[in-house]
Write a protein that holds these residues in place. Structure first.
Motif, PDB file in Angstrom:
ATOM      1  N   ARG A   1       4.142  -3.941  -8.621  1.00 47.84           N
ATOM      2  CA  ARG A   1       4.010  -3.815 -10.078  1.00 47.84           C
ATOM      3  C   ARG A   1       3.003  -4.824 -10.610  1.00 47.84           C
ATOM      4  N   CYS A   2       3.045  -6.026 -10.047  1.00 46.23           N
ATOM      5  CA  CYS A   2       2.120  -7.071 -10.498  1.00 46.23           C
ATOM      6  C   CYS A   2       0.671  -6.632 -10.316  1.00 46.23           C
TER       7      CYS A   2
ATOM      8  N   LYS B   1       0.830  -1.204   0.000  1.00 45.25           N
ATOM      9  CA  LYS B   1       0.000   0.000   0.000  1.00 45.25           C
ATOM     10  C   LYS B   1       0.867   1.259   0.000  1.00 45.25           C
ATOM     11  N   GLN B   2       1.916   1.269   0.794  1.00 43.02           N
ATOM     12  CA  GLN B   2       2.798   2.438   0.846  1.00 43.02           C
ATOM     13  C   GLN B   2       3.444   2.706  -0.511  1.00 43.02           C
ATOM     14  N   GLU B   3       3.903   1.638  -1.166  1.00 44.14           N
ATOM     15  CA  GLU B   3       4.531   1.800  -2.484  1.00 44.14           C
ATOM     16  C   GLU B   3       3.561   2.406  -3.483  1.00 44.14           C
ATOM     17  N   ILE B   4       2.350   1.865  -3.529  1.00 41.17           N
ATOM     18  CA  ILE B   4       1.382   2.292  -4.537  1.00 41.17           C
ATOM     19  C   ILE B   4       0.819   3.664  -4.213  1.00 41.17           C
ATOM     20  N   GLU B   5       0.563   3.942  -2.926  1.00 38.43           N
ATOM     21  CA  GLU B   5       0.050   5.261  -2.539  1.00 38.43           C
ATOM     22  C   GLU B   5       1.017   6.371  -2.942  1.00 38.43           C
TER      23      GLU B   5
ATOM     24  N   ASN C   1      -0.903   9.993  -7.384  1.00 38.06           N
ATOM     25  CA  ASN C   1      -1.094  11.175  -8.243  1.00 38.06           C
ATOM     26  C   ASN C   1      -0.517  10.945  -9.634  1.00 38.06           C
ATOM     27  N   ALA C   2       0.629  10.288  -9.698  1.00 39.09           N
ATOM     28  CA  ALA C   2       1.238  10.018 -11.002  1.00 39.09           C
ATOM     29  C   ALA C   2       0.372   9.073 -11.830  1.00 39.09           C
ATOM     30  N   ILE C   3      -0.199   8.075 -11.182  1.00 36.11           N
ATOM     31  CA  ILE C   3      -1.080   7.136 -11.894  1.00 36.11           C
ATOM     32  C   ILE C   3      -2.336   7.853 -12.367  1.00 36.11           C
TER      33      ILE C   3
ATOM     34  N   GLN D   1       9.781   3.194 -11.807  1.00 32.63           N
ATOM     35  CA  GLN D   1       9.407   3.709 -10.495  1.00 32.63           C
ATOM     36  C   GLN D   1       9.984   2.833  -9.378  1.00 32.63           C
ATOM     37  N   GLU D   2       9.989   3.386  -8.163  1.00 31.29           N
ATOM     38  CA  GLU D   2      10.480   2.654  -6.994  1.00 31.29           C
ATOM     39  C   GLU D   2       9.379   1.720  -6.496  1.00 31.29           C
ATOM     40  N   LEU D   3       9.294   0.559  -7.113  1.00 27.76           N
ATOM     41  CA  LEU D   3       8.238  -0.404  -6.783  1.00 27.76           C
ATOM     42  C   LEU D   3       8.813  -1.807  -6.692  1.00 27.76           C
TER      43      LEU D   3
END
Length: 349
Positions: free
Chosen positions: A104-105, A58-62, A66-68, A97-99
């Motif tokens: 990413r999956c 969740k932290q990675e995606i949050e 805004n970029a997404i 990105q830093e993911l």
């Protein structure tokens, strides 16, 4: 695109054991990408071996929300096999990105599902494949006492079982299980054996109707795997040794096939490239699951026409599913919904 995240703790039907851990629930994160009234769904489960938690996902995606949201969405663009197809453009950006691959999956699966729903076609059709001669999924029997493992088999009659191993009595376990079924066996030691054990066990397991051995040695024991690849009487399939695309070529020198996990490689986009490369190198191709719900399993099912083997029993191991989509019936038949994309709809948010 608007993005929504939902986390669940999925109770399992039974305690699930492998050589390095046991668990009764599976934490998972569902990613929803929404655009012009349509929603694509993706999934990634937590995994202690790879140090992935739902909170870390969740932290990675949050951090990219805004970029997404501002990402340009040319959904009606080039064909799916073109590098300019929207999901592949999106996945290419995700790789910058830093993911983690797990994050990413989830995003990649959601993007492909959204893409298919926008085009009104299931993904397997978009990729130019048809539903003929599909491999049968195995059903996994977690590592436990022989008595418990036999009971699980009797509870779920199935044509192919994957048997989790990793003890000092692995041949004895398979010998006991064989007394109770004529089903095909596959065994997975999850890195618990040595090269010498693997070569010796393979001789006995072949006589017990085992089809192949999955990842017997530690992931980085390439010297041992080279020895096993030449001396094993059973085919050896890479799992922990084949995480990402760059692993495929090396595995060709040490294994007879690879097991691709969408969560570990980063989704459907890299999996498609790994399948293509594995074919070019003469490797057998399997796709496996990580105890996902029907969200992740339905994505795997879109790849079935391209595979030799599949392990997509994740939703069957759950006490209760959280989504509709591609289903495995009690006779191991795969049923695809009359729906586009991965065919997934979340039951509750």
């Amino acid at each position: 695109m608007n993005i929504q995240l939902y986390q669940y703790t999925l109770p399992l039907q039974h305690t699930f054991g492998i050589s390095r851990e046991r668990y009764d629930t599976q934490d998972t994160l569902i990613v929803c990408l929404e655009y012009q009234g349509k929603t694509g769904y993706g999934e990634a489960t937590s995994n202690p071996y790879y140090q992935i938690t739902v909170d870390s996902l969740k932290q990675e995606i949050e951090a990219l929300r805004n970029a997404i949201a501002g990402f340009e969405v040319p959904l009606q663009g080039p064909k799916a096999d073109s590098d300019l197809a929207f999901p592949l453009q999106f996945e290419k950006w995700l790789r910058t990105q830093e993911l983690s691959n797990f994050a990413r999956c989830a995003l990649d699966l959601a993007c492909w599902d959204l893409y298919g729903k926008t085009l009104g076609k299931p993904l397997y059709q978009i990729w130019g494949t048809e539903l003929g001669n599909l491999p049968i999924s195995n059903f996994t029997i977690g590592l436990d006492s022989p008595e418990v493992m036999v009971a699980k088999m009797k509870e779920k009659p199935w044509p192919i079982y994957k048997i989790k191993l990793g003890t000092s009595n692995d041949v004895g376990i398979v010998t006991e299980l064989r007394k109770h079924t004529d089903a095909v066996f596959r065994v997975d030691a999850n890195c618990a054996w040595t090269a010498e054990e693997t070569i010796e066990n393979a001789r006995a397991l072949k006589e017990l109707g085992v089809e192949f051995i999955e990842q017997p040695l530690k992931a980085d024991d390439w010297e041992g795997m080279e020895l096993v690849a030449h001396k094993s009487e059973l085919p050896i399939i890479a799992d922990e040794s084949c995480i990402v695309e760059t692993d495929v070529a090396r595995c060709a020198l040490h294994f007879h096939g690879i097991n691709i996990k969408l969560t570990k490689c980063g989704g459907l986009s890299p999996a498609l490239r790994m399948i293509r490369e594995a074919r070019e190198l003469g490797l057998k191709v399997m796709v496996g699951c990580m105890t996902e719900s029907s969200v992740g399993i339905s994505a795997i099912a879109q790849l079935l026409p391209q595979l030799d083997y599949v392990d997509m029993d994740g939703a069957l191991l759950l006490r209760e599913d959280i989504a509709t989509g591609v289903k495995l019936l009690e006779d191991a038949t795969v049923v695809y919904p009359n729906a586009p994309g991965s065919g997934v709809e979340l039951l509750a948010r």
